[in-house]
Design an enzyme around this catalytic site. Structure first.
Site, PDB file in Angstrom:
ATOM      1  N   ARG A  18       0.831  -1.214   0.000  1.00 60.45           N
ATOM      2  CA  ARG A  18       0.000   0.000   0.000  1.00 60.45           C
ATOM      3  C   ARG A  18       0.869   1.271   0.000  1.00 60.45           C
ATOM      4  O   ARG A  18       1.009   1.928  -1.013  1.00 60.45           O
ATOM      5  CB  ARG A  18      -0.967  -0.029   1.206  1.00 60.45           C
ATOM      6  CG  ARG A  18      -2.176   0.881   1.039  1.00 60.45           C
ATOM      7  CD  ARG A  18      -1.943   2.312   1.471  1.00 60.45           C
ATOM      8  NE  ARG A  18      -1.447   2.417   2.839  1.00 60.45           N
ATOM      9  CZ  ARG A  18      -0.937   3.528   3.351  1.00 60.45           C
ATOM     10  NH1 ARG A  18      -0.839   4.629   2.609  1.00 60.45           N
ATOM     11  NH2 ARG A  18      -0.488   3.558   4.598  1.00 60.45           N
ATOM     12  N   ASP A  19       1.496   1.590   1.122  1.00 67.96           N
ATOM     13  CA  ASP A  19       2.284   2.828   1.219  1.00 67.96           C
ATOM     14  C   ASP A  19       3.459   2.800   0.251  1.00 67.96           C
ATOM     15  O   ASP A  19       3.901   3.846  -0.233  1.00 67.96           O
ATOM     16  CB  ASP A  19       2.785   3.005   2.664  1.00 67.96           C
ATOM     17  CG  ASP A  19       3.150   4.451   2.993  1.00 67.96           C
ATOM     18  OD1 ASP A  19       2.988   5.321   2.118  1.00 67.96           O
ATOM     19  OD2 ASP A  19       3.587   4.707   4.120  1.00 67.96           O
ATOM     20  N   HIS A 210       4.466   4.463  12.918  1.00 66.88           N
ATOM     21  CA  HIS A 210       4.691   4.471  11.474  1.00 66.88           C
ATOM     22  C   HIS A 210       5.781   5.505  11.216  1.00 66.88           C
ATOM     23  O   HIS A 210       5.551   6.702  11.381  1.00 66.88           O
ATOM     24  CB  HIS A 210       3.376   4.852  10.777  1.00 66.88           C
ATOM     25  CG  HIS A 210       3.450   4.901   9.280  1.00 66.88           C
ATOM     26  ND1 HIS A 210       3.006   3.862   8.491  1.00 66.88           N
ATOM     27  CD2 HIS A 210       3.919   5.845   8.429  1.00 66.88           C
ATOM     28  CE1 HIS A 210       3.188   4.175   7.210  1.00 66.88           C
ATOM     29  NE2 HIS A 210       3.732   5.373   7.148  1.00 66.88           N
ATOM     30  N   HIS A 212       8.857   7.277   8.959  1.00 56.13           N
ATOM     31  CA  HIS A 212       9.542   7.500   7.683  1.00 56.13           C
ATOM     32  C   HIS A 212      11.014   7.802   7.938  1.00 56.13           C
ATOM     33  O   HIS A 212      11.381   8.350   8.971  1.00 56.13           O
ATOM     34  CB  HIS A 212       8.854   8.604   6.880  1.00 56.13           C
ATOM     35  CG  HIS A 212       7.639   8.098   6.165  1.00 56.13           C
ATOM     36  ND1 HIS A 212       7.633   7.780   4.832  1.00 56.13           N
ATOM     37  CD2 HIS A 212       6.402   7.803   6.628  1.00 56.13           C
ATOM     38  CE1 HIS A 212       6.437   7.324   4.492  1.00 56.13           C
ATOM     39  NE2 HIS A 212       5.660   7.326   5.560  1.00 56.13           N
ATOM     40  N   CYS A 243       8.323   9.562  -1.141  1.00 54.55           N
ATOM     41  CA  CYS A 243       8.315  10.208  -2.446  1.00 54.55           C
ATOM     42  C   CYS A 243       9.374   9.592  -3.350  1.00 54.55           C
ATOM     43  O   CYS A 243      10.559   9.636  -3.044  1.00 54.55           O
ATOM     44  CB  CYS A 243       8.585  11.705  -2.267  1.00 54.55           C
ATOM     45  SG  CYS A 243       8.773  12.563  -3.828  1.00 54.55           S
ATOM     46  N   ASN A 252       9.737   4.300   3.976  1.00 50.53           N
ATOM     47  CA  ASN A 252       9.480   3.792   5.319  1.00 50.53           C
ATOM     48  C   ASN A 252      10.697   3.001   5.795  1.00 50.53           C
ATOM     49  O   ASN A 252      11.606   2.707   5.016  1.00 50.53           O
ATOM     50  CB  ASN A 252       8.267   2.861   5.277  1.00 50.53           C
ATOM     51  CG  ASN A 252       6.977   3.633   5.110  1.00 50.53           C
ATOM     52  OD1 ASN A 252       6.365   4.041   6.077  1.00 50.53           O
ATOM     53  ND2 ASN A 252       6.580   3.859   3.860  1.00 50.53           N
TER      54      ASN A 252
END
Lengths: 317, 317
Positions: A18-19, A210, A212, A243, A252
């Protein structure tokens, strides 16, 4: 299929499907997504976020989430999760029979207006209502807050605001709150402080993080979160996400590197590093570029040397 | 020249000119090294390891260390350091007037035989003698141990062996012991444990850490070291170092990312991030490839956005 007998002490939720894939220009086919899902599941990943029930015009990469969830079907040892943003998403989630949902809002008003096209307060109000609906439908839900550790538009986010938003989420009956460092601006001390405050205020709630890796602090923040008591973390196999136009800068935390962090300290993840590296290898081959995760290269290099000690079990604390 | 008024609470020793450039195929000219030195010094780096007095046939990248040290001359606010391995190196160091030396041996017998062509015990005995000579000559010396947190050939290194080697180093009269994670195999818990043991055993000795980022744990290990009491760390501007043939996988902790780690937690480094990013930019331009450090990209990106909050002072703990 799940090589390690020790029950895992913590949960790594892989969000590469997903991400990760939602920011890739290349759109993965259903078969490719299934292949990646199976590689991660077979490596022992216990929760996998496989997609998002969002409009296919806005995120075409996620258009086949319904079909993917149906094809995957019910799994014995892996929770299949997806993200929803609105009523239409909940309807689709119920239709295809997904069992776990991720539902979040931003702590930054500017980010919320850009990302969800609503002021933060309004987004929170409609999301708590939607979480209530999802819980009533019998779904397992994780509520989330984005930009908890800072926003590139608004700077620092106040802890009080995070506590107030968490309180509203908790009032829905949800049992897991995900705190997201969406911009990679957290520091280990900021993580410790925020986690401690939220834990103290809501002792029955499971916190997940979560993180990054924009500034390279993903694993340092994960370690600080673990020491503060967090036992659930989002990761992306190979370090996908963020990005794709800022090379290697914003993904991530790579699942394989998180596995190494924990296993090297003697903390069981339930994930087999060698098996997971096959998923990393598949992603690097398919996307035709080196991805940010480190452990596949370490692993391949150690195998070339015939050095059996260089595995995830190496160098315990 | 040194933009921050707060006295730094910790020392970052930049080793890009030595540990970084010694593994680059491209040999930097004297003028290029001087330019890089000035960019780092002007950014506020307080100790810079500029080269190694080793044989130019073995490491041609370091051949002009004598001339470099002479040209740099005495500095007001920056300690100029270099590495030596033997008597000939000490002679050259004294000849050109360097004021600080780094002198280390490996904890791994196999690594020592490959790297120093001597068994570890023999290397330690001759190095302690050499450290004694250097101290008698009035030089400031930092003693170091390599592969403290593991060796790809020998696996884990025993803490007792590290304590015994430290004792022999300390007996020379040296006041700083550098513990190196040469292979990037340390974990935050291993760092905490080893640092605590060495501190407890030698309370008057300053410990510094040299951390490689092979498995992505450089900054997590640095944070764990800081929390255990360490206030000196080696770094390399842009994350140079290690093996250039494993892309982005094995360098040192990037100085600019270490500055961000500490400053984001309100801990002064004395280094100006914007100024240091000029050194990163110079290295990326000269080496014509993106280097592992993250903060230059974050910094450039935030300047393009006109977002003044995205500096090293952003998001205090």
């Amino acid at each position: 299929m799940h090589p390690k007998a020790t029950p895992p002490e913590l949960l790594l939720e892989d969000e590469a499907l997903r991400d990760g894939l939602q920011v890739e220009a290349r759109i993965f086919s259903l078969e490719e997504k299934l292949h990646l899902f199976r590689l991660m599941r077979n490596a022992g990943v216990k929760r996998i976020q496989v997609g998002a029930f969002v409009h296919s015009r806005i995120i075409p990469q996620m258009a086949d989430t319904d079909e993917l969830v149906r094809t995957i079907g019910k799994q014995d040892a892996t929770v299949v999760s997806a993200l929803i943003l609105n009523d239409k998403g909940l309807e689709r989630a119920l239709d295809c029979g997904v069992s776990h949902l991720s539902m979040s809002v931003s702590m930054s008003d500017t980010h919320s207006r850009k990302n969800a096209r609503k002021p933060a307060a309004e987004a929170l109000a409609s999301m708590t209502r939607l979480i209530g609906d999802a819980l009533k439908s019998g779904l397992d839900v994780r509520a989330g807050l984005q930009c908890v550790f800072g926003c590139i538009y608004e700077g620092r986010i106040s802890e009080d605001a995070v506590l107030r938003a968490t309180e509203k989420m908790v009032a829905t009956g949800v049992k897991e709150i995900n705190l997201a460092d969406t911009t990679g601006m957290a520091s280990p001390l900021a993580i410790r402080k925020m986690v401690t405050h939220v834990q103290d205020a809501f002792p029955g709630i499971r916190i997940s993080l979560h993180l990054h890796d924009t500034r390279g602090l993903g694993l340092a923040n994960m370690f600080a979160g673990y020491e503060a008591g967090v036992r659930s973390f989002d990761t992306c196999t190979a370090g996908l996400g963020g990005c794709p136009f800022v090379k290697g800068a914003a993904g991530n935390v790579p699942t394989e590197d998180a596995v190494n962090l924990f296993e090297s300290m003697g903390i069981a993840t339930g994930i087999d590093l060698a098996a997971l590296c096959e998923a990393v290898d598949y992603l690097e081959t398919t996307l035709v570029r080196p991805l940010p995760g480190r452990m596949r290269r370490v692993f391949v290099h150690s195998q070339e040397q015939g050095d059996v000690r260089e595995t995830s079990k190496q160098n315990p604390g």
